[in-house]
Scaffold this motif. Structure first.
Motif, mmCIF file in Angstrom:
data_model
loop_
_atom_site.group_PDB
_atom_site.id
_atom_site.type_symbol
_atom_site.label_atom_id
_atom_site.label_comp_id
_atom_site.label_asym_id
_atom_site.label_seq_id
_atom_site.Cartn_x
_atom_site.Cartn_y
_atom_site.Cartn_z
ATOM 1 N N LEU A 1 0.838 -1.189 0.000
ATOM 2 C CA LEU A 1 0.000 0.000 0.000
ATOM 3 C C LEU A 1 0.875 1.242 0.000
ATOM 4 N N SER A 2 0.594 2.159 -0.915
ATOM 5 C CA SER A 2 1.250 3.469 -0.934
ATOM 6 C C SER A 2 0.177 4.535 -0.765
ATOM 7 N N ILE A 3 0.403 5.428 0.182
ATOM 8 C CA ILE A 3 -0.540 6.518 0.431
ATOM 9 C C ILE A 3 0.194 7.824 0.153
ATOM 10 N N ILE A 4 -0.374 8.630 -0.732
ATOM 11 C CA ILE A 4 0.188 9.936 -1.056
ATOM 12 C C ILE A 4 -0.684 10.990 -0.371
ATOM 13 N N VAL A 5 -0.057 11.835 0.444
ATOM 14 C CA VAL A 5 -0.786 12.859 1.181
ATOM 15 C C VAL A 5 -0.344 14.232 0.675
ATOM 16 N N PRO A 6 -1.199 14.916 -0.097
ATOM 17 C CA PRO A 6 -0.856 16.281 -0.483
ATOM 18 C C PRO A 6 -0.991 17.200 0.723
ATOM 19 N N ALA A 7 -0.006 18.060 0.933
ATOM 20 C CA ALA A 7 -0.004 18.875 2.148
ATOM 21 C C ALA A 7 0.424 20.307 1.838
ATOM 22 N N PHE A 8 -0.410 21.053 1.169
ATOM 23 C CA PHE A 8 -0.109 22.458 0.884
ATOM 24 C C PHE A 8 -0.750 23.324 1.958
ATOM 25 N N ASN A 9 0.084 23.992 2.735
ATOM 26 C CA ASN A 9 -0.370 24.839 3.851
ATOM 27 C C ASN A 9 -1.285 24.073 4.815
ATOM 28 N N GLY B 1 -2.286 -1.135 12.790
ATOM 29 C CA GLY B 1 -3.041 -2.375 12.917
ATOM 30 C C GLY B 1 -3.016 -3.263 11.688
ATOM 31 N N VAL B 2 -2.375 -2.834 10.609
ATOM 32 C CA VAL B 2 -2.353 -3.660 9.403
ATOM 33 C C VAL B 2 -1.171 -4.613 9.433
ATOM 34 N N ASP B 3 -1.295 -5.709 8.703
ATOM 35 C CA ASP B 3 -0.227 -6.709 8.722
ATOM 36 C C ASP B 3 0.495 -6.800 7.376
ATOM 37 N N TYR B 4 0.616 -5.691 6.693
ATOM 38 C CA TYR B 4 1.350 -5.648 5.438
ATOM 39 C C TYR B 4 2.238 -4.405 5.408
ATOM 40 N N ILE B 5 3.170 -4.402 4.489
ATOM 41 C CA ILE B 5 4.111 -3.294 4.379
ATOM 42 C C ILE B 5 3.466 -2.149 3.613
ATOM 43 N N TYR B 6 3.644 -0.948 4.123
ATOM 44 C CA TYR B 6 3.050 0.226 3.493
ATOM 45 C C TYR B 6 4.057 1.378 3.525
ATOM 46 N N GLU B 7 3.752 2.390 2.752
ATOM 47 C CA GLU B 7 4.526 3.611 2.790
ATOM 48 C C GLU B 7 3.558 4.792 2.749
ATOM 49 N N VAL B 8 3.964 5.878 3.389
ATOM 50 C CA VAL B 8 3.183 7.112 3.369
ATOM 51 C C VAL B 8 4.120 8.202 2.852
#
Length: 70
Positions: free
Chosen positions: A5-13, A32-39
């Protein structure tokens, strides 16, 4: 490493929202998840303290993080 899982978080201001815990809520769920992810938090030139707040968040978590900026 096989990222599921890849989660992209846009964070402008978004310093205020980050300070108020929006990344903490996501982090709490992901613990709580049992898999590898990135944020990936993308700050596209904020003029507030978004970058600093993300840095504080990263320092406060125990999992491996690799902050990157250019």
């Amino acid at each position: 490493m096989n990222i599921k899982l890849s989660i992209i978080v846009p964070a402008f201001n978004e310093a205020k929202n980050i300070k108020n815990g929006v990344l903490n809520e996501m982090s709490d769920y992901l613990e709580g998840v049992d898999y590898i992810y990135e944020v990936i938090v993308v700050d596209d030139g904020s003029i507030d303290k978004t970058t600093e707040e993300v840095g504080k968040f990263i320092k406060g978590i125990s999992r491996g993080c690799a902050p990157f900026s250019w």
